[in-house]
Design a protein around this motif. Sequence first.
Motif, PDB file in Angstrom:
ATOM      1  N   SER A 185       0.838  -1.200   0.000  1.00 43.80           N
ATOM      2  CA  SER A 185       0.000   0.000   0.000  1.00 43.80           C
ATOM      3  C   SER A 185       0.871   1.247   0.000  1.00 43.80           C
ATOM      4  O   SER A 185       0.557   2.247  -0.642  1.00 43.80           O
ATOM      5  N   LYS A 186       1.980   1.182   0.719  1.00 41.93           N
ATOM      6  CA  LYS A 186       2.933   2.304   0.673  1.00 41.93           C
ATOM      7  C   LYS A 186       3.483   2.472  -0.741  1.00 41.93           C
ATOM      8  O   LYS A 186       3.560   3.567  -1.273  1.00 41.93           O
ATOM      9  N   ILE A 187       3.885   1.338  -1.326  1.00 39.72           N
ATOM     10  CA  ILE A 187       4.482   1.379  -2.660  1.00 39.72           C
ATOM     11  C   ILE A 187       3.499   1.937  -3.682  1.00 39.72           C
ATOM     12  O   ILE A 187       3.868   2.691  -4.580  1.00 39.72           O
ATOM     13  N   ALA A 188       2.238   1.564  -3.522  1.00 38.41           N
ATOM     14  CA  ALA A 188       1.218   1.978  -4.494  1.00 38.41           C
ATOM     15  C   ALA A 188       0.509   3.259  -4.083  1.00 38.41           C
ATOM     16  O   ALA A 188      -0.538   3.594  -4.627  1.00 38.41           O
ATOM     17  N   SER A 189       1.080   4.001  -3.143  1.00 37.55           N
ATOM     18  CA  SER A 189       0.395   5.191  -2.641  1.00 37.55           C
ATOM     19  C   SER A 189       0.291   6.278  -3.696  1.00 37.55           C
ATOM     20  O   SER A 189      -0.566   7.146  -3.625  1.00 37.55           O
ATOM     21  N   VAL A 190       1.175   6.271  -4.678  1.00 35.99           N
ATOM     22  CA  VAL A 190       1.103   7.276  -5.740  1.00 35.99           C
ATOM     23  C   VAL A 190       0.131   6.818  -6.826  1.00 35.99           C
ATOM     24  O   VAL A 190      -0.744   7.550  -7.261  1.00 35.99           O
ATOM     25  N   ARG A 191       0.280   5.574  -7.290  1.00 38.31           N
ATOM     26  CA  ARG A 191      -0.622   5.022  -8.303  1.00 38.31           C
ATOM     27  C   ARG A 191      -0.920   3.568  -7.960  1.00 38.31           C
ATOM     28  O   ARG A 191      -0.005   2.785  -7.756  1.00 38.31           O
ATOM     29  N   LYS A 192      -2.169   3.203  -7.908  1.00 37.68           N
ATOM     30  CA  LYS A 192      -2.570   1.834  -7.599  1.00 37.68           C
ATOM     31  C   LYS A 192      -2.925   1.100  -8.879  1.00 37.68           C
ATOM     32  O   LYS A 192      -3.808   1.527  -9.605  1.00 37.68           O
ATOM     33  N   ARG A 193      -2.249   0.027  -9.148  1.00 37.40           N
ATOM     34  CA  ARG A 193      -2.533  -0.770 -10.343  1.00 37.40           C
ATOM     35  C   ARG A 193      -3.022  -2.143  -9.906  1.00 37.40           C
ATOM     36  O   ARG A 193      -3.261  -2.396  -8.745  1.00 37.40           O
ATOM     37  N   GLY A 194      -3.152  -3.040 -10.875  1.00 33.73           N
ATOM     38  CA  GLY A 194      -3.541  -4.398 -10.537  1.00 33.73           C
ATOM     39  C   GLY A 194      -2.452  -5.097  -9.745  1.00 33.73           C
ATOM     40  O   GLY A 194      -1.296  -4.705  -9.753  1.00 33.73           O
ATOM     41  N   ILE A 195      -2.834  -6.155  -9.055  1.00 31.67           N
ATOM     42  CA  ILE A 195      -1.888  -6.887  -8.225  1.00 31.67           C
ATOM     43  C   ILE A 195      -1.762  -8.315  -8.759  1.00 31.67           C
ATOM     44  O   ILE A 195      -2.723  -8.875  -9.292  1.00 31.67           O
ATOM     45  N   THR A 196      -0.579  -8.884  -8.635  1.00 24.45           N
ATOM     46  CA  THR A 196      -0.306 -10.203  -9.212  1.00 24.45           C
ATOM     47  C   THR A 196       0.208 -11.153  -8.138  1.00 24.45           C
ATOM     48  O   THR A 196       1.111 -10.799  -7.378  1.00 24.45           O
ATOM     49  N   LEU A 197      -0.355 -12.347  -8.092  1.00 29.05           N
ATOM     50  CA  LEU A 197       0.089 -13.401  -7.185  1.00 29.05           C
ATOM     51  C   LEU A 197       0.409 -14.657  -8.002  1.00 29.05           C
ATOM     52  O   LEU A 197      -0.160 -14.878  -9.055  1.00 29.05           O
ATOM     53  N   ALA A 198       1.322 -15.466  -7.467  1.00 29.95           N
ATOM     54  CA  ALA A 198       1.717 -16.692  -8.182  1.00 29.95           C
ATOM     55  C   ALA A 198       1.604 -17.903  -7.256  1.00 29.95           C
ATOM     56  O   ALA A 198       2.610 -18.383  -6.723  1.00 29.95           O
ATOM     57  N   PRO A 199       0.392 -18.436  -7.078  1.00 30.67           N
ATOM     58  CA  PRO A 199       0.255 -19.666  -6.278  1.00 30.67           C
ATOM     59  C   PRO A 199       0.923 -20.873  -6.936  1.00 30.67           C
ATOM     60  O   PRO A 199       1.276 -21.835  -6.287  1.00 30.67           O
ATOM     61  N   GLU A 200       1.044 -20.841  -8.277  1.00 28.56           N
ATOM     62  CA  GLU A 200       1.678 -21.869  -9.116  1.00 28.56           C
ATOM     63  C   GLU A 200       0.844 -23.148  -9.243  1.00 28.56           C
ATOM     64  O   GLU A 200       0.671 -23.659 -10.339  1.00 28.56           O
ATOM     65  N   ALA A 201       0.329 -23.661  -8.125  1.00 28.54           N
ATOM     66  CA  ALA A 201      -0.499 -24.868  -8.186  1.00 28.54           C
ATOM     67  C   ALA A 201      -1.798 -24.616  -7.435  1.00 28.54           C
ATOM     68  O   ALA A 201      -1.844 -23.812  -6.502  1.00 28.54           O
ATOM     69  N   GLY A 202      -2.850 -25.325  -7.827  1.00 33.23           N
ATOM     70  CA  GLY A 202      -4.158 -25.107  -7.221  1.00 33.23           C
ATOM     71  C   GLY A 202      -4.323 -25.818  -5.894  1.00 33.23           C
ATOM     72  O   GLY A 202      -4.885 -25.269  -4.948  1.00 33.23           O
ATOM     73  N   SER A 203      -3.836 -27.044  -5.801  1.00 33.64           N
ATOM     74  CA  SER A 203      -4.053 -27.842  -4.588  1.00 33.64           C
ATOM     75  C   SER A 203      -2.902 -27.672  -3.607  1.00 33.64           C
ATOM     76  O   SER A 203      -1.754 -27.426  -4.003  1.00 33.64           O
ATOM     77  N   GLN A 204      -3.213 -27.829  -2.331  1.00 34.22           N
ATOM     78  CA  GLN A 204      -2.165 -27.745  -1.314  1.00 34.22           C
ATOM     79  C   GLN A 204      -1.164 -28.883  -1.466  1.00 34.22           C
ATOM     80  O   GLN A 204       0.042 -28.701  -1.267  1.00 34.22           O
TER      81      GLN A 204
END
Length: 589
Positions: free
Chosen positions: A345-364
């Motif tokens: 949130s600090k990093i995006a305080s100037v401009r907020k864009r989409g966020i990306t996550l990489a779970p890589e696999a669906g199942s635990q």
Amino acid sequence: MILRFLNEELLNVQKPARYIGGEFNQVRKDVENKFRIALAFPDVYEVGMSHYGLELLYHYINSFEEFYAERVFLPWVDMIELMEKKDIPLFTLETKTPVFNMDVLGISIEYELSYTNVLKLLELSKINVESEKRKDGDPIVIAGGPVVFNIEPIAGVFDIVYIGDGEKNLRQLLDLLYETKGARRLDRLKEAAKIPGIYIPQFYRQRGKKVVPIKDVPKKIKKNAIGDLDECFVPIRQIIPNVQSIHDRGVIEISRGCTRGCRFCHAGYVYRPVRERSKKNVVENAKKILKETGYEEISLLSLSAMDHTTLNEIVDGLLPYIKEKKISMSIPSTRVDAFNIELLSKIASVRKRGITLAPEAGSQTMRNKINKNIDFNEIYNSALEAKKAGWNKIKLYFMVGFPDETEGDIKEIGELLREIKRMKFKLVTASVNLLVPKPHTAFQFVKIREPEYMEYVYSILKNYKRYAKIDVNDGKKSFVEGILSRGDRHLFRVIMKKYKMSYYDEWTEFFNFDEWIESFKDIDLDKYKGPYSLKDDFPWDHIDSGVTKYFLWKEYERFFKGESTKDCRNVCSYCGVCQILNVENNLKI
């Protein structure tokens, strides 16, 4: 001739600014008495200009008075057709010098599907594609980049292969080539082979699958590895491209290497150990970069930036400056378990864009097996906190095609997307790609899945399209990349055949799977699909990344047992890197 061609024909091609040079912060030198190096990225200008490694080497080499590094990119197809029609050789951007008149041609190879581009670049440069057929006065052609950890499918192209960190021994190599200019080519290469981390392919031959020396050269070539990133060169006056690049921003490398041990990750293994840049170094140099470029964004580059020991302090150190100047800050690589919404949130305080996550696999189960070491709650809570903090777009990356993967593992991708959709993001997107088994990883032993497997994956995930925009890759590019990544010297004739049909294979509009299958008819393709055992020879066994083959096999066995391996920042996993290369994790606490 070249200048006249540009004056007469430049307006007949797309984006003519790709070919003119003269950008802000371009290095200008008097060419008299200079040892001249053409640094080539075998892709179109705006892709190559987004590559930090090229920027780093360009300014690093030019920091030495006796050297002059200039840039070369593969022209777009319309420009290539025009150059071939008018018999114009490929030239450097800085001085419009034909590449064949340079002393060295250094080519950075970032992905296997650029092999056809490499051959086209050499053909356009009027340099013989095969190294052993070149004459004494021809440029010395050098390869670098992550792909060189198995360069064998295209090894016949290169006089020299530089393995590992450029800051370690590149200066020594260039000094040698400078001092021996005018000597016999073969003698120069013999001397270069004495430098650590230097591989001379023509001094080796393939026997069976194994590559062995035929001259007095090392049986194994250890990668070059620097010990302290704070002591390394930082490119400050980064070039502002004439055409908007893929990543249009300033870049500061905050760390190199990763110790998480994801079993599929090539970069995670070959760039070990992790070496961090200190807070003071990052903050001071980031401000200098922004002042010297005028960029409105600064990117904190790392394989896993959130793992940097002092990332919070770095962000706090930069925030007053970027807020005052209305500059945005970005982190290109984010691990879910290191996800800190307050920090982002600090990093995006100037401009907020989409966020990306990489779970890589669906199942635990599968996340545990690939050593991703994150659970559902971490993924869910990261997405939820991001939504609460104001992000409305989220993208997730997944891989499929792991050994022992079940229908349930794939369904769990869809179930995860369903849960995230309930958070009422405006846009949820998911990218699903086929695993590419890479050399020097725990999955170098696996059998690659055929592209048809992705049809099966799609048949499962299409039922979840109401929850997210799901892009299931057709697997064809991944399959070809997988064959090339674990290939040997016999694939050279395949690549030679393919590049004469078409190139720019990384680009969807030019990738032609049928042409690749036609080219593969020259070999027994089944030999390159796997699976393999610890006893099997690999064509990259002579390239020493520091991570031992035995360790990778044990990691492969742990995959089937569902056992995790801890981050070696905390507990040594005995992969071999620190002992073999005499380096260690360098954390700036």
